[in-house]
Write a protein that holds these residues in place. Structure first.
Motif, short mmCIF file in Angstrom:
data_model
loop_
_atom_site.label_atom_id
_atom_site.label_comp_id
_atom_site.label_asym_id
_atom_site.label_seq_id
_atom_site.Cartn_x
_atom_site.Cartn_y
_atom_site.Cartn_z
N ARG A 80 0.85 -1.19 0.00
CA ARG A 80 0.00 0.00 0.00
C ARG A 80 0.89 1.24 0.00
O ARG A 80 1.93 1.27 0.66
CB ARG A 80 -0.90 0.03 1.24
CG ARG A 80 -1.78 -1.21 1.41
CD ARG A 80 -2.89 -1.27 0.37
NE ARG A 80 -3.76 -2.41 0.60
CZ ARG A 80 -3.60 -3.61 0.07
NH1 ARG A 80 -2.57 -3.82 -0.74
NH2 ARG A 80 -4.43 -4.59 0.34
N GLU A 81 0.47 2.26 -0.73
CA GLU A 81 1.20 3.53 -0.77
C GLU A 81 0.50 4.56 0.09
O GLU A 81 -0.72 4.75 -0.01
CB GLU A 81 1.29 4.05 -2.21
CG GLU A 81 2.02 5.39 -2.33
CD GLU A 81 2.02 5.91 -3.75
OE1 GLU A 81 2.43 7.08 -3.95
OE2 GLU A 81 1.61 5.17 -4.67
N CYS A 82 1.25 5.23 0.96
CA CYS A 82 0.70 6.28 1.82
C CYS A 82 1.76 7.36 1.96
O CYS A 82 2.78 7.15 2.62
CB CYS A 82 0.30 5.73 3.19
SG CYS A 82 -0.30 6.99 4.34
N THR A 83 1.54 8.52 1.35
CA THR A 83 2.55 9.57 1.39
C THR A 83 2.49 10.42 2.65
O THR A 83 3.36 11.26 2.87
CB THR A 83 2.41 10.50 0.17
OG1 THR A 83 1.11 11.10 0.19
CG2 THR A 83 2.59 9.72 -1.13
N SER A 84 1.50 10.19 3.48
CA SER A 84 1.39 10.91 4.75
C SER A 84 2.13 10.15 5.83
O SER A 84 1.76 9.02 6.18
CB SER A 84 -0.08 11.08 5.15
OG SER A 84 -0.20 11.47 6.50
N MET A 85 3.19 10.76 6.38
CA MET A 85 3.95 10.10 7.43
C MET A 85 3.09 9.88 8.68
O MET A 85 3.16 8.84 9.34
CB MET A 85 5.19 10.94 7.77
CG MET A 85 6.10 10.31 8.81
SD MET A 85 6.78 8.74 8.26
CE MET A 85 7.93 8.37 9.57
N THR A 86 2.26 10.85 9.01
CA THR A 86 1.41 10.74 10.19
C THR A 86 0.45 9.58 10.06
O THR A 86 0.29 8.76 10.99
CB THR A 86 0.62 12.05 10.41
OG1 THR A 86 1.54 13.12 10.59
CG2 THR A 86 -0.27 11.95 11.64
N LEU A 87 -0.20 9.46 8.90
CA LEU A 87 -1.15 8.37 8.70
C LEU A 87 -0.42 7.03 8.57
O LEU A 87 -0.92 6.00 9.06
CB LEU A 87 -1.98 8.64 7.44
CG LEU A 87 -3.12 7.66 7.15
CD1 LEU A 87 -4.05 7.52 8.36
CD2 LEU A 87 -3.90 8.11 5.93
N ALA A 88 0.76 7.03 7.95
CA ALA A 88 1.53 5.79 7.83
C ALA A 88 1.89 5.24 9.20
O ALA A 88 1.78 4.03 9.45
CB ALA A 88 2.80 6.05 7.01
N ARG A 89 2.29 6.11 10.10
CA ARG A 89 2.61 5.66 11.47
C ARG A 89 1.39 5.05 12.12
O ARG A 89 1.48 3.99 12.78
CB ARG A 89 3.11 6.84 12.30
CG ARG A 89 4.52 7.30 11.97
CD ARG A 89 4.84 8.60 12.65
NE ARG A 89 4.51 8.58 14.06
CZ ARG A 89 4.17 9.65 14.78
NH1 ARG A 89 4.09 10.84 14.20
NH2 ARG A 89 3.92 9.53 16.07
N ALA A 90 0.25 5.67 11.95
CA ALA A 90 -0.97 5.16 12.57
C ALA A 90 -1.36 3.81 11.98
O ALA A 90 -1.80 2.90 12.72
CB ALA A 90 -2.11 6.17 12.38
#
Length: 304
Positions: free
Chosen positions: A220-230
């Motif tokens: 999965r691709e997620c460019t948001s570091m905050t959301l990726a951590r979650a």
């Protein structure tokens, strides 16, 4: 391509309408239409096509867009540089950083020192993932970049490698494979990447290629570091993080570092700029200041 034609082309491509673009440029529609037609005659192709939604770029127009942006930005920088020489204080600098590069220890000190020495300079700092940042640099959206992008061959850009930052694979602490030593075992797990999965110029892609493995099918691709951590904290994802990011108090206790024995590529941090002759004097001063401060901290980095 003349400057008024560039401005006309950019305005119409942004607005999608001759009427709106003419209003923005304070021109009549016939004058704007003439500038576009002159440009099309110069290149021998149609740059726009009329659709139900307005004017859209043809493939030729899409190709020309990046060049037009760069030429318009170069003209703006030239005027800014001349104004600075005349004593007119309207100087602005935009620099781009990637999330990993923003963790370099000397960067905050360098920026603060520059702002104190040149309070009249307007400084703008934007954070982007490596690929979009490189596009912004090519198009003139930033004066220079501090990036973790794998260096690419580009005759219009100059790269100065600064240091290497180790990367590690992380999972949440309850991940069933958090203690595996084999990337092949972890390969079939769910993966999360901050960059495009199929981009070969990323360290996530390199992690698998240097170890003889294909890109995971469950990714999965997620460019948001905050959301990726979650997401990593709440599901069984694996991801590639820099060691520097795990030094941050709000991150270091969130994840387990997987003790892999495989080859994990380091991130090479570089400063990248367009050719020196199209940079303003102020931007060159800031670039050289940051570069020297970084090299003072990382004197042993092998630049060969």
């Amino acid at each position: 391509m003349k400057l008024h034609q560039i401005k006309a082309f950019l305005a119409v491509s942004n607005a999608g309408s001759l009427k709106t673009a003419a209003e923005q440029l304070h021109l009549t529609q016939p004058a704007l239409s003439k500038a576009i037609k002159e440009l099309e005659q110069q290149y021998g192709v149609a740059l726009f096509e009329r659709t139900s939604g307005g004017l859209t770029l043809t493939p030729y127009g899409e190709r020309l867009l990046g060049y037009a942006r760069m030429m318009n930005e170069t003209a703006r920088r030239a005027k800014q540089d001349i104004d600075t020489m005349r004593g007119v204080s309207n100087c602005s600098i935009t620099i781009g950083v990637t999330p990993v590069a923003s963790l370099i220890k000397s960067l905050t000190t360098s920026l603060n020192a520059f702002m104190q020495r040149y309070p009249e300079v307007t400084l703008r700092i934007i954070e982007l993932r490596p690929a979009p940042l490189l596009n912004q640099l090519r198009q003139g959206g930033v004066d220079f970049a501090i990036t973790s992008q794998i260096p690419v061959i580009d005759s219009a850009l100059e790269w100065q490698a600064i240091c290497r930052i180790p990367n590690v694979v992380v999972t949440r602490k309850s991940h069933p494979l958090c203690n595996t030593r084999s990337l092949r075992t972890l390969h079939q797990s769910e993966w999360l990447t901050l960059d495009a999965p199929d981009d070969p110029n990323t360290y996530h892609h390199q992690l698998f290629s240097v170890n003889g493995l294909p890109i995971p099918s469950r990714i999965r691709e997620c460019t948001s570091m905050t959301l990726a951590r979650a997401l990593i904290q709440t599901a069984d994802f694996a991801a590639l993080f820099s060691v520097e990011s795990l030094d941050l108090d709000y991150i270091k206790n969130e994840f387990a570092v997987v003790p892999l024995l495989d080859n994990i590529p380091d991130s090479v941090i570089s400063m990248v700029r367009p050719k020196r002759e199209i940079m303003t004097q102020s931007a060159m001063t800031l670039f050289d200041t940051i570069l020297q401060d970084m090299r003072d901290i990382y004197p042993d980095f092998n630049h060969s």
